[in-house]
Design a protein around this motif. Structure first.
Motif, PDB file in Angstrom:
ATOM      1  N   VAL A   1       0.763  -1.496   0.068  1.00 30.91           N
ATOM      2  CA  VAL A   1       0.198   0.177   0.144  1.00 30.91           C
ATOM      3  C   VAL A   1       0.449   1.209   0.053  1.00 30.91           C
ATOM      4  O   VAL A   1       2.114   1.408   0.628  1.00 30.91           O
ATOM      5  CB  VAL A   1      -0.703  -0.253   1.504  1.00 30.91           C
ATOM      6  CG1 VAL A   1      -1.757   1.171   1.427  1.00 30.91           C
ATOM      7  CG2 VAL A   1      -1.432  -1.018   1.006  1.00 30.91           C
ATOM      8  N   GLY A   2       1.142   2.001  -0.421  1.00 34.84           N
ATOM      9  CA  GLY A   2       0.900   3.653  -1.284  1.00 34.84           C
ATOM     10  C   GLY A   2       1.632   4.270   0.322  1.00 34.84           C
ATOM     11  O   GLY A   2       0.666   4.114   1.158  1.00 34.84           O
TER      12      GLY A   2
ATOM     13  N   VAL B   1     -12.127   5.692   7.137  1.00 34.53           N
ATOM     14  CA  VAL B   1     -12.947   5.805   6.486  1.00 34.53           C
ATOM     15  C   VAL B   1     -11.373   6.588   4.997  1.00 34.53           C
ATOM     16  O   VAL B   1     -12.374   5.508   4.004  1.00 34.53           O
ATOM     17  CB  VAL B   1     -13.845   7.467   6.116  1.00 34.53           C
ATOM     18  CG1 VAL B   1     -14.657   7.372   4.749  1.00 34.53           C
ATOM     19  CG2 VAL B   1     -14.554   6.567   7.395  1.00 34.53           C
ATOM     20  N   TYR B   2     -11.253   6.660   5.318  1.00 34.95           N
ATOM     21  CA  TYR B   2     -10.866   7.849   4.582  1.00 34.95           C
ATOM     22  C   TYR B   2      -8.874   6.850   3.847  1.00 34.95           C
ATOM     23  O   TYR B   2      -8.351   7.186   2.866  1.00 34.95           O
ATOM     24  CB  TYR B   2      -9.756   9.158   4.721  1.00 34.95           C
ATOM     25  CG  TYR B   2     -11.006   9.734   3.953  1.00 34.95           C
ATOM     26  CD1 TYR B   2     -12.026  10.279   2.498  1.00 34.95           C
ATOM     27  CD2 TYR B   2     -11.748  10.662   5.171  1.00 34.95           C
ATOM     28  CE1 TYR B   2     -12.869  11.478   2.477  1.00 34.95           C
ATOM     29  CE2 TYR B   2     -12.823  11.305   5.230  1.00 34.95           C
ATOM     30  CZ  TYR B   2     -13.558  12.035   4.015  1.00 34.95           C
ATOM     31  OH  TYR B   2     -14.398  12.740   4.175  1.00 34.95           O
ATOM     32  N   SER B   3      -8.893   5.525   4.348  1.00 41.72           N
ATOM     33  CA  SER B   3      -7.544   4.840   4.532  1.00 41.72           C
ATOM     34  C   SER B   3      -7.881   3.545   4.110  1.00 41.72           C
ATOM     35  O   SER B   3      -7.326   1.865   2.973  1.00 41.72           O
ATOM     36  CB  SER B   3      -6.830   5.089   4.899  1.00 41.72           C
ATOM     37  OG  SER B   3      -7.272   4.414   6.328  1.00 41.72           O
ATOM     38  N   GLN B   4      -9.467   2.588   4.826  1.00 42.29           N
ATOM     39  CA  GLN B   4      -9.878   1.687   4.892  1.00 42.29           C
ATOM     40  C   GLN B   4      -9.359   0.993   3.196  1.00 42.29           C
ATOM     41  O   GLN B   4      -9.368  -0.683   3.058  1.00 42.29           O
ATOM     42  CB  GLN B   4     -11.066   1.247   5.221  1.00 42.29           C
ATOM     43  CG  GLN B   4     -12.125   1.950   4.652  1.00 42.29           C
ATOM     44  CD  GLN B   4     -12.605   1.369   3.431  1.00 42.29           C
ATOM     45  OE1 GLN B   4     -12.924   0.280   3.450  1.00 42.29           O
ATOM     46  NE2 GLN B   4     -13.146   1.785   2.601  1.00 42.29           N
TER      47      GLN B   4
ATOM     48  N   ALA C   1      -5.540  -4.948  -0.077  1.00 43.32           N
ATOM     49  CA  ALA C   1      -4.697  -5.843  -0.609  1.00 43.32           C
ATOM     50  C   ALA C   1      -4.569  -6.784   0.481  1.00 43.32           C
ATOM     51  O   ALA C   1      -3.587  -8.026   0.709  1.00 43.32           O
ATOM     52  CB  ALA C   1      -3.469  -4.620   0.397  1.00 43.32           C
ATOM     53  N   LEU C   2      -4.678  -6.633   2.217  1.00 44.43           N
ATOM     54  CA  LEU C   2      -5.114  -7.307   2.709  1.00 44.43           C
ATOM     55  C   LEU C   2      -5.936  -8.407   2.843  1.00 44.43           C
ATOM     56  O   LEU C   2      -5.125 -10.148   2.483  1.00 44.43           O
ATOM     57  CB  LEU C   2      -5.868  -6.929   3.986  1.00 44.43           C
ATOM     58  CG  LEU C   2      -5.004  -6.150   4.852  1.00 44.43           C
ATOM     59  CD1 LEU C   2      -4.892  -4.799   6.023  1.00 44.43           C
ATOM     60  CD2 LEU C   2      -3.819  -6.905   5.872  1.00 44.43           C
TER      61      LEU C   2
ATOM     62  N   GLY D   1     -11.081  -9.568   9.309  1.00 44.14           N
ATOM     63  CA  GLY D   1      -9.463  -9.660   9.608  1.00 44.14           C
ATOM     64  C   GLY D   1      -8.730  -8.511   8.689  1.00 44.14           C
ATOM     65  O   GLY D   1      -7.882  -7.985   9.248  1.00 44.14           O
ATOM     66  N   ALA D   2      -9.283  -7.966   7.351  1.00 44.86           N
ATOM     67  CA  ALA D   2      -8.421  -6.769   7.029  1.00 44.86           C
ATOM     68  C   ALA D   2      -9.069  -5.751   7.642  1.00 44.86           C
ATOM     69  O   ALA D   2      -8.410  -5.099   7.707  1.00 44.86           O
ATOM     70  CB  ALA D   2      -9.264  -6.902   5.381  1.00 44.86           C
TER      71      ALA D   2
END
Length: 330
Positions: A61-62, A191-194, A200-201, A210-211
């Protein structure tokens, strides 16, 4: 999803209950233990347990996603510190009233105006039929919170509390306003990163739950840093580390940390289950239930014993409006 957000709000409102039965711990002791466990150690332990190849997934993830999350989390951590100081300066009712009254509309309306990540990017516009309905219930909840704060202030006046507009109380109100704006950072960090984190998870083999656990572990360090370092500085200044060895108080503080991790997982999963509008609706239901839970705890602990009829009726009206607002959002 609705049920999970209600559970999260109930835990948030009643999360301070163990403090009432602690024997030796001061603020810095229980806050240090609960923050260390609930914001740092337990989230990462659960993330490693529930997310295969956690390190590889996180590294894909960036940095931009983490920067947004950590800034929002840091803002929420700073709000926690300010809120604790406000309780001393202006009292519980006014502090909670200002925090919730300011935080509610921001947390509900901003994700519709500035779209979140993942599924939240598909939320309906703020100025749409859905948006206007959500705004109406947000206004209703803010009115309810204002009524609660006024009733609480009247109750404290009747009990002999001094609420004159001293310089200290003015500063406390300004701090509470700032804390009210910043407290939405906990919700916004998710909210702004999930979106990219959950994707990816899950690609690395994690389940949806889990993610979300991995996402919270990766987004909380900003807030954890503020809370842990602030309380640690007080412990060092007062040389009061020995009190941490009080077994009963340590276990009660640990329970607060566990309650926190349960509530954020419930809130995150609840928001996801509520679909594209989940960021706004989930936060509204969560905050509404938090205020109801906190006031319910106050009633059970005898805070409203001896309050005059007018004050009791104002609080009953406020609770009724909150129930209506939460029901409407649900």
């Amino acid at each position: 999803g609705i049920l999970l957000c209600l559970v999260a709000g109930a835990l948030a409102g009643a999360g301070s209950a163990p403090i009432k039965i602690m024997k030796r711990y001061d603020y810095e002791h229980w806050a240090f233990v609960s923050s260390l466990l609930g914001m740092l150690l337990l989230p990462w332990l659960l993330a490693y347990a529930l997310c295969p190849n956690l390190g590889d997934a996180i590294s894909q993830v960036g940095f931009h996603a983490y920067l947004k999350a950590w800034l929002c989390s840091f803002a929420w951590g700073f709000a926690n510190v300010l809120a604790g100081l406000c309780l001393v300066r202006i009292g519980f009712s006014l502090t909670v009233g200002i925090l919730t009254g300011i935080g509610l509309p921001i947390g509900i309306l901003v994700p519709m105006a500035l779209k979140g990540s993942g599924q939240f990017a598909d939320a309906p516009p703020l100025f749409s039929s859905t948006g206007f309905m959500v705004m109406a219930f947000a206004v209703l909840l803010v009115i309810a919170v204002a009524l609660m704060a006024l009733a609480g202030i009247e109750r404290e006046k009747n009990n002999g509390s001094n609420l004159k507009k001293t310089e200290s109380s003015k500063i406390g109100i300004l701090m509470a306003v700032l804390a009210g704006i910043l407290q939405v950072g906990l919700s916004f960090a998710f909210v702004y990163s999930q979106g990219p984190l959950v994707a990816a998870l899950k690609e690395a083999g994690a389940s949806e739950t889990g993610a979300i656990a991995g996402t919270w572990a990766a987004t909380l360090p900003g807030g954890a840093l503020v809370n842990i370092l602030f309380t640690l500085s007080i412990l060092i200044r007062k040389h009061s580390f020995k009190k941490l060895l009080t077994a009963q108080d340590f276990l009660l503080s640990a329970a607060m940390g566990i309650a926190f991790i349960v509530l954020i997982y419930a809130m995150g999963n609840g928001m996801k289950m509520l679909g594209p509008l989940g960021a706004s609706l989930g936060f509204g239901i969560y905050q509404g239930m938090q205020t109801l839970s906190a006031q319910g705890l106050g009633f059970l602990s005898g805070e409203w014993k001896g309050a005059v009829l007018k004050t009791r009726l104002a609080m009953i009206a406020a609770i009724s409006l909150t129930l209506l607002g939460v029901f409407g959002l649900a």
